[in-house]
Design an enzyme around this catalytic site. Structure first.
Site, PDB file in Angstrom:
ATOM      1  N   HIS B 457       0.826  -1.227   0.000  1.00  0.00           N
ATOM      2  CA  HIS B 457       0.000   0.000   0.000  1.00  0.00           C
ATOM      3  C   HIS B 457       0.855   1.270   0.000  1.00  0.00           C
ATOM      4  CE1 HIS B 457      -0.681   0.175   4.701  1.00  0.00           C
ATOM      5  NE2 HIS B 457       0.565  -0.071   4.404  1.00  0.00           N
ATOM      6  N   GLU B 458       0.221   2.373  -0.354  1.00  0.00           N
ATOM      7  CA  GLU B 458       0.916   3.675  -0.496  1.00  0.00           C
ATOM      8  C   GLU B 458       2.069   3.611  -1.481  1.00  0.00           C
ATOM      9  OE1 GLU B 458       0.222   6.585   0.596  1.00  0.00           O
ATOM     10  OE2 GLU B 458      -1.454   6.024   1.859  1.00  0.00           O
TER      11      GLU B 458
END
Lengths: 610, 610
Positions: B457-458
């Site tokens: 994620h990110e």
């Protein structure tokens, strides 16, 4: 490439398994009979294992107070496996086996491991029965081993205890003679066992009418004391339910009680148990104590058990390998179908063009090729070891002895390498899937969880490393290591003249020298404390050298058959070999540096400083 | 060492955080007020987070058709966090903040991440509100940001879409003007949005009375077409429930519907959702389409969003770090209390002696020290980056600009390095526990599962690597890289004169040169396709160099304060530094080799050959 394509190449083109049919034991076999076995196993795995892999993960075994409940799919898979005859495939015809080479058996079993690693626990049963075939009495073979091979009963290995784990010296389960006539029981000298056994896979279930536990325990000396160390360990058959000499259940439970199921991170299709022996829950003849029949001689239990452990370790390595392969295939499929983003060109990205499939991105390809090199390389390793088992059992005297010794050296690698690197492969399979890989809607997260067990069971990474550097490379004055070096040199010699492979041959030669040097430096003081201080980094480097060797050998063979690499399979093998030599083999320098210098950073640090 | 001891050293002795109190913005602060914040957060984390970390794993969020149900513990943890004032700790006094340096806030938040990484999702809310404070109108700040800082509402970031994932160019959510008067809405130019957003963390729940979604969408051109690429992206505030200019709910739902919850491998305390915008389930004013208020200028959405992303990436890095730390502490405790086996001596093992605690085994120590070097090193990295954020915001002009640029270069490392190596730390924590680590009776398997998200994620590992090698090391004519090299040289210069550290200083100098050379070689053809082919191995090497630098800097500082290393903490920092330089830094050679040669093995392989 499908798994079958890869197996066919490794078995037939690389290991020349059909040559085995020239030996008397395997003379009824042919490539056709081998293929038929592979076909059958592939089909059963596809039909009875694969569709239920998620089921056994979500429907964990549970104990209703009386019985352990497993999903129906597990019962069906067990039944299909037993009916295939694979449980006793390697056994003699006269006890119902098919005298199949172990090499082919191992290849065939890989289909099951890939389809659902935990739905079956047959390896334990056949390993247990194999041990009895070697060390048991005729009666013990007849009553216990044969009923395991037929699939009527299942088997376990009961080594670990809650207070001892890997430290078998500290086994505290006691076995005392059961009555005056204990030596005259037709099933073997009869003892009563008391103690606790932890981490027992398939320790309780209703898949079979009985379970044959093979248990390590100590017989107290005249003062009632247990002999310290592994010298004191004996081996016992402890059936879950009492049986007679005809192999019929007497109707009485033996005093073995399920104390609890372990709730694991993965590998949930197989129960994992804490068993209490002899706590009096199921007294036999009105008396507490689990009835056990001695196998082999008192005090020689561990040596007998090790007979089972080499194949069990190859089995664990194969399980890790096939989880790696399963993740590779899943992420390859995904990468070929998922459109996302654009490749970067000389001018950057052109957002007006359609998205491409992610297999077109360099980093996705890197992650796929890494997986291929780990999983297919590991499969080559496991089959090579399986081939050594056959050679040890059926080869000419010198070849058989060489095979035995090589196997001793390679077993820690066969166990540890796939359990580390095919776990890494599974992590890469998740990464290829992006966020989807982190969800339970895709299979890869389960492969990763299942695979994490393999660095722990059947001897942890640390145990394997101590075995390799502390025992295996030294045994018989280093002859095992020399044998391995000789094989590696042969591959180097063959490849050095192939222009496409010559640089790899050179790199492998250098790696072999580095590992040799590190081995000497590690042992320079002669003190095991110094030598073993960095045994795991040593094993990691040793493993990478072995895998580089096998890849080079595979590539050389592939090019010998398809010199222009016209077939995609050949190109793939060369690509994986290049990957391994460019990206992986150079890692050994960092690992060996601390081995050579006997780096004591970790042991010298005061405990309070952690 | 406890986490607090480590934080105190890093904050006060290493980063000299109290110097910040000499600046006007922080002039009411002192070490005492910093300590009070740390005390409070440590207590709340201990009381409201840690005891429920397993609960949120086993009681996954579920949707009853109307509401998302979370365990009561999640509500209690949220309440306690909000009441602590930490949500707006860094904000101005006049909006209820405490003008706390970000460095101290980041340190304080580490307690929560270690106690239960997924029970809270406050980082998203404060990140969202921070973005509005920079790019929003006065009214948007007043109505949305302030209600987020107060904890009354929560926030999300809606970037990804099911068909686009990491490829933001391909965002297909459409935003069209809502009526003739769309520009005169006091909450901002009013649009109607339609589209799907995937992987939205905390996308739906009942923790707060409202949720403020910040959404990337494209405004069609006059022909109704979406502009390809990221240029076309605008940013919108889309509240879950409609609000008026006083920040009161109007009673009407906005047209944002939960389409599904993702069932994840870990990080289960936070909902992760697929949201449908504008499908007509909740028409506003009788009309389908989610009402959204434009933030900033049309087409400038991604630039605004990136403002939030740097801190979000430091946040992810910190989460990964603290999971690593949690596993380290758990396995250290276990290793100190679990007796098993005996150390090997010159004569082998003496089984008659009692078992020792496993921390006395060399390989267990290696696994502990590796974890310490990964997790404490990563914590130093995250706090160093947080300190750069403060410098960027409150430093003198030149220092502030340097901080900005250094932060650009270090952010991909702050995000990627802990997510890879603290995951490895968690795997080692399992290994230290043996079979117990593989069960759900111990916390380490959950840390490992939770941590696996952080490489995804990110911005995935691949995205971070392309950002580092494709953008960050080049930007402003390589000035960021030069700045970093300058800082590293300063550390080398200071350490070279300390005998205990001089060999490390030399090794770091060599590593810096190697990374510089690889950077040049990667870009030698000037073609991004060649340069980025091995961006991930480049990032791995770059990250290891950065960590070696930080460890050396930490060790130099520790010795400056305690020259004889009389304190266990100093000895521990030196031990971890030695470990990192002996066992880890040498790995960069293998990674950089393929970067320097622009190795094309993976991209050149034909797709059929995989």
């Amino acid at each position: 490439m499908t798994l079958r394509t890869t197996l066919d190449f490794l078995l037939y083109d690389w290991l020349a398994a059909p040559v085995l049919t020239e030996r008397e034991r395997f003379s009824d076999h042919s490539r056709e009979t081998f293929d038929a076995v592979l076909d059958t196993c592939e089909r059963i795995a596809r039909e009875k294992y694969a569709p239920h892999n998620r089921t056994v993960d979500t429907q964990e075994p549970h104990f209703d107070g009386e019985k352990v409940i497993l999903p129906q799919a597990t019962h069906d898979a067990h039944k299909a496996f037993v009916e295939s005859g694979m449980m006793s495939a390697a056994q003699d015809y006269d006890i119902g086996g098919m005298q199949l080479p172990y090499t082919v058996q191992a290849a065939a079993n890989s289909f099951f491991a890939m389809a659902s690693v935990s739905i079956g626990s047959n390896m334990l049963t056949s390993g247990n029965a194999n041990l009895l075939m070697v060390h048991g009495t005729e009666m013990q073979k007849q009553v216990f081993a044969l009923n395991e091979f037929s699939g009527r009963w299942a088997g376990t290995m009961c080594l670990s205890e809650p207070q001892a784990g890997s430290s078998l010296s500290d086994v505290a389960t006691r076995a005392v003679p059961d009555g005056e006539d204990y030596e005259s029981d037709p099933l073997g000298p009869r003892y009563r066992l008391t103690g606790h056994k932890m981490w027992i896979s398939a320790g309780d279930h209703e898949l079979t009418e009985n379970i044959v536990h093979i248990v390590l325990a100590k017989i107290p000396d005249e003062n009632g004391k247990l002999i310290p160390g592994t010298r004191g360990i004996s081996l016992f058959i402890v059936p879950k339910r009492m049986v007679d000499t005809e192999g019929q259940l007497t109707g009485e439970r033996n005093d073995v009680a399920l104390a609890g199921l372990n709730h694991k991170l993965g590998w949930r299709g197989t129960t994992n148990t804490l068993l209490n022996f002899g706590e009096g829950k199921y007294p036999v003849g009105g008396k507490a104590g689990a009835v056990g029949y001695l196998v082999g001689k008192p005090g020689k239990g561990l040596a007998c058990m090790f007979h089972m452990m080499n194949e069990a370790r190859i089995g664990v390595g194969t399980a890790a390998t096939m989880l790696g392969m399963a993740g590779y295939y899943a992420s390859l499929d995904y990468a070929k179908s998922r459109p996302q983003g654009r490749p970067v060109g000389p001018e950057g990205k052109d957002a007006s063009r359609p998205q491409v499939r992610i297999i077109e991105h360099a980093d996705v390809r890197r992650m796929l090729l890494a997986q291929k090199s780990y999983a297919e390389g590991a499969l080559a390793l496991e089959l090579y070891c399986a081939r050594l088992v056959d050679e040890h059992k059926t080869g000419e005297a010198q070849a058989a002895d060489d095979a035995r010794l090589l196997l001793e050296v390679l077993t820690p690698i066969a166990k540890s390498w796939p359990s580390e690197w095919c776990l890494e492969a599974n992590s890469l399979a998740i990464q290829v899937h992006g966020g989807y890989g982190y969800t339970r809607d895709f299979p890869v997260e389960q492969y990763w969880r299942d695979n994490r067990l393999n660095m722990i069971h059947e001897g942890t990474h640390g145990i394997q490393a101590a075995d390799l550097l502390g025992r295996k490379v030294l045994m018989e004055e280093g002859r095992g290591l020399q044998l391995l070096a000789g094989r590696i040199q042969q591959t180097i010699a063959r490849s050095a003249s192939v222009p496409r492979l010559a640089p790899h041959a050179k790199a492998l030669g250098a790696a072999l020298e580095q590992v040799g040097k590190a081995t000497r430096e590690a042992w320079a003081t002669g003190n095991p404390r110094d030598a073993l201080i960095n045994a795991v980094p040593y094993m990691q480097a040793f493993g990478h050298m072995v895998l580089a060797w096998l890849w080079l050998d595979v590539a050389e063979r592939a090019l010998a058959l398809d010199a222009d690499a016209a077939q995609p399979a050949t190109a793939g093998r060369l690509g994986a070999t290049d990957y391994f030599f460019h990206y992986e083999l150079p890692k050994i320098g960092a690992w060996l540096q601390v081995v050579e210098s006997r780096d004591a950073t970790c042991v010298d640090l005061h405990e309070d400083a952690f």
